[in-house]
Design a protein around this motif. Structure first.
Motif, mmCIF file in Angstrom:
data_model
loop_
_atom_site.group_PDB
_atom_site.id
_atom_site.type_symbol
_atom_site.label_atom_id
_atom_site.label_comp_id
_atom_site.label_asym_id
_atom_site.label_seq_id
_atom_site.Cartn_x
_atom_site.Cartn_y
_atom_site.Cartn_z
ATOM 1 N N PHE A 99 0.901 -1.012 -0.052
ATOM 2 C CA PHE A 99 -0.109 -0.073 -0.083
ATOM 3 C C PHE A 99 0.560 1.501 -0.116
ATOM 4 C CE2 PHE A 99 -2.385 -3.151 2.713
ATOM 5 C CZ PHE A 99 -3.296 -3.605 1.471
ATOM 6 N N SER A 100 1.968 1.351 -0.096
ATOM 7 C CA SER A 100 2.963 2.371 -0.102
ATOM 8 C C SER A 100 4.285 2.213 -0.990
ATOM 9 C CB SER A 100 3.440 2.712 1.496
ATOM 10 O OG SER A 100 4.197 3.725 1.436
ATOM 11 N N VAL A 101 5.119 2.909 -0.821
ATOM 12 C CA VAL A 101 6.257 2.871 -1.702
ATOM 13 C C VAL A 101 7.252 1.835 -1.167
ATOM 14 C CG1 VAL A 101 5.962 5.385 -2.639
ATOM 15 C CG2 VAL A 101 7.384 4.940 -0.756
ATOM 16 N N PRO A 102 8.302 1.597 -2.072
ATOM 17 C CA PRO A 102 9.348 0.582 -1.479
ATOM 18 C C PRO A 102 10.169 1.277 -0.588
ATOM 19 C CG PRO A 102 9.256 0.496 -4.090
ATOM 20 C CD PRO A 102 8.409 1.606 -3.556
ATOM 21 N N SER A 103 10.434 0.638 0.319
ATOM 22 C CA SER A 103 11.359 1.299 1.413
ATOM 23 C C SER A 103 13.006 1.853 0.799
ATOM 24 C CB SER A 103 11.860 0.170 2.536
ATOM 25 O OG SER A 103 12.888 -0.910 1.861
ATOM 26 N N GLN A 104 13.152 1.311 -0.297
ATOM 27 C CA GLN A 104 14.617 1.757 -1.322
ATOM 28 C C GLN A 104 14.228 3.106 -1.667
ATOM 29 O OE1 GLN A 104 13.063 -1.078 -1.523
ATOM 30 N NE2 GLN A 104 14.846 -2.663 -1.807
ATOM 31 N N LEU A 105 12.878 3.567 -1.920
ATOM 32 C CA LEU A 105 12.612 4.743 -2.477
ATOM 33 C C LEU A 105 12.199 5.617 -1.117
ATOM 34 C CD1 LEU A 105 11.820 6.824 -4.639
ATOM 35 C CD2 LEU A 105 9.577 5.664 -4.692
ATOM 36 N N LYS A 106 11.811 5.259 -0.146
ATOM 37 C CA LYS A 106 11.829 5.927 1.064
ATOM 38 C C LYS A 106 13.033 6.477 1.580
ATOM 39 C CE LYS A 106 9.558 7.707 4.520
ATOM 40 N NZ LYS A 106 10.648 8.134 5.572
ATOM 41 N N SER A 139 3.755 4.680 -11.880
ATOM 42 C CA SER A 139 2.948 4.005 -10.619
ATOM 43 C C SER A 139 2.497 2.572 -10.789
ATOM 44 C CB SER A 139 1.835 5.126 -9.993
ATOM 45 O OG SER A 139 1.155 4.118 -9.216
ATOM 46 N N THR A 140 2.793 1.395 -10.249
ATOM 47 C CA THR A 140 2.473 0.221 -10.777
ATOM 48 C C THR A 140 1.830 -0.573 -9.633
ATOM 49 O OG1 THR A 140 4.734 -0.497 -10.530
ATOM 50 C CG2 THR A 140 4.042 -0.115 -12.657
ATOM 51 N N ARG A 141 0.581 -1.164 -9.586
ATOM 52 C CA ARG A 141 -0.045 -1.938 -8.672
ATOM 53 C C ARG A 141 -0.566 -3.300 -9.219
ATOM 54 N NH1 ARG A 141 -3.547 2.728 -7.521
ATOM 55 N NH2 ARG A 141 -2.129 4.627 -7.122
ATOM 56 N N TYR A 145 -6.522 0.533 -7.227
ATOM 57 C CA TYR A 145 -6.525 1.247 -6.134
ATOM 58 C C TYR A 145 -7.057 2.750 -6.363
ATOM 59 C CZ TYR A 145 -4.205 -2.625 -3.654
ATOM 60 O OH TYR A 145 -3.939 -3.786 -3.140
ATOM 61 N N SER A 146 -7.053 3.193 -7.759
ATOM 62 C CA SER A 146 -7.429 4.384 -8.065
ATOM 63 C C SER A 146 -9.004 4.539 -7.913
ATOM 64 C CB SER A 146 -7.077 4.684 -9.596
ATOM 65 O OG SER A 146 -7.762 3.730 -10.483
ATOM 66 N N PHE A 155 -1.472 4.479 -0.137
ATOM 67 C CA PHE A 155 -0.817 5.520 0.540
ATOM 68 C C PHE A 155 0.809 5.498 -0.318
ATOM 69 C CE2 PHE A 155 -3.134 3.231 3.697
ATOM 70 C CZ PHE A 155 -3.712 4.343 4.211
ATOM 71 N N GLN A 156 0.438 5.247 -1.664
ATOM 72 C CA GLN A 156 1.693 5.321 -2.624
ATOM 73 C C GLN A 156 1.863 6.556 -3.444
ATOM 74 O OE1 GLN A 156 0.758 3.119 -5.925
ATOM 75 N NE2 GLN A 156 3.059 3.136 -6.739
ATOM 76 N N GLU A 157 0.836 6.860 -4.153
ATOM 77 C CA GLU A 157 0.658 7.969 -4.967
ATOM 78 C C GLU A 157 0.479 9.210 -4.274
ATOM 79 O OE1 GLU A 157 -2.163 7.892 -8.091
ATOM 80 O OE2 GLU A 157 -1.048 5.803 -9.075
ATOM 81 N N ALA A 158 -0.257 9.350 -3.103
ATOM 82 C CA ALA A 158 -0.630 10.384 -2.363
ATOM 83 C C ALA A 158 0.446 10.854 -1.523
ATOM 84 C CB ALA A 158 -1.734 9.903 -1.357
#
Length: 208
Positions: A99-106, A139-141, A145-146, A155-158
């Motif tokens: 539901f969010s971004v990869p920890s690598q991106l964070k 953005s891939t899922r 979720y849109s 909680f990814q795109e937002a």
């Protein structure tokens, strides 16, 4: 045009987001042959997560009481934020993980979110310092979720729109492919739609 190409998927050649970021960058180069592209593969060259000693490098404390490894991380943080600030267009591969971004991106976000460089605090609240740039997010899922009942779990795109907005970057466009895990036909249709949308997004980015 200076382009920063960021990938964060852990799936290598099987990654849909990597396919899309490559296509976006190719289209940017086609529209602007003089574009200079810097690449960051956050899965191949992982950025260590932020800790107190690394974060201390964001502040001009005058202290040199750090070991060589920590000083190397301070230099990495400086290189990452300079790379962002030098870019006109940032292309981000951001698959949805849990539901969010990869920890690598964070981890990358945590390194470039530096007071006095990408944002500042004022009497009226925070203000972004990195405005005038464009961000294109692939953005891939696996699911959808849109819209629909799962929309509240996005909680990814937002998050990405909010964090780039915090840096003062308000032109954030999404090239979305979702439903990728819902069968081969759904995946094919989603990727075809994303490639079509990608061309329009790139044309807008180049023309603006």
């Amino acid at each position: 045009m200076q382009v920063l190409h960021i990938d964060s998927s852990i799936l290598g050649d099987a990654s849909a987001s990597r396919i899309l970021t490559a296509a976006i960058v190719d289209e940017l180069r086609r529209e602007n042959p003089d574009a200079i592209v810097a690449r960051r593969d956050l899965a191949v060259e992982a950025i260590p997560h932020l800790d107190g000693a690394i974060a201390a490098g964001f502040r001009a404390t005058g202290s040199n009481d750090f070991d060589d490894a920590t000083r190397a991380e301070h230099a990495r943080s400086e290189a990452l934020v300079n790379e962002l600030l030098a870019s006109d267009v940032i292309v981000v591969g951001a698959p949805m993980y849990n539901f969010s971004v990869p920890s690598q991106l964070k981890a990358w976000v945590d390194r470039v979110a530096q007071a006095g460089r990408t944002f500042k605090y004022t009497e009226k609240g925070p203000a972004g310092l990195a405005g005038g740039k464009k961000v294109i997010v692939a953005s891939t899922r696996g699911g959808v979720y849109s819209t629909g009942p799962a929309a509240g779990l996005d909680f990814q795109e937002a998050y990405l729109k909010a964090v780039f907005g915090f840096f003062g970057i308000t032109d954030v466009q999404f090239v979305r492919a979702e439903g990728l895990a819902m069968g081969p036909d759904a995946r094919t249709q989603a990727m075809e739609a994303a490639h079509t949308a990608m061309r329009d997004v790139v044309n807008q980015a180049v023309a603006a």
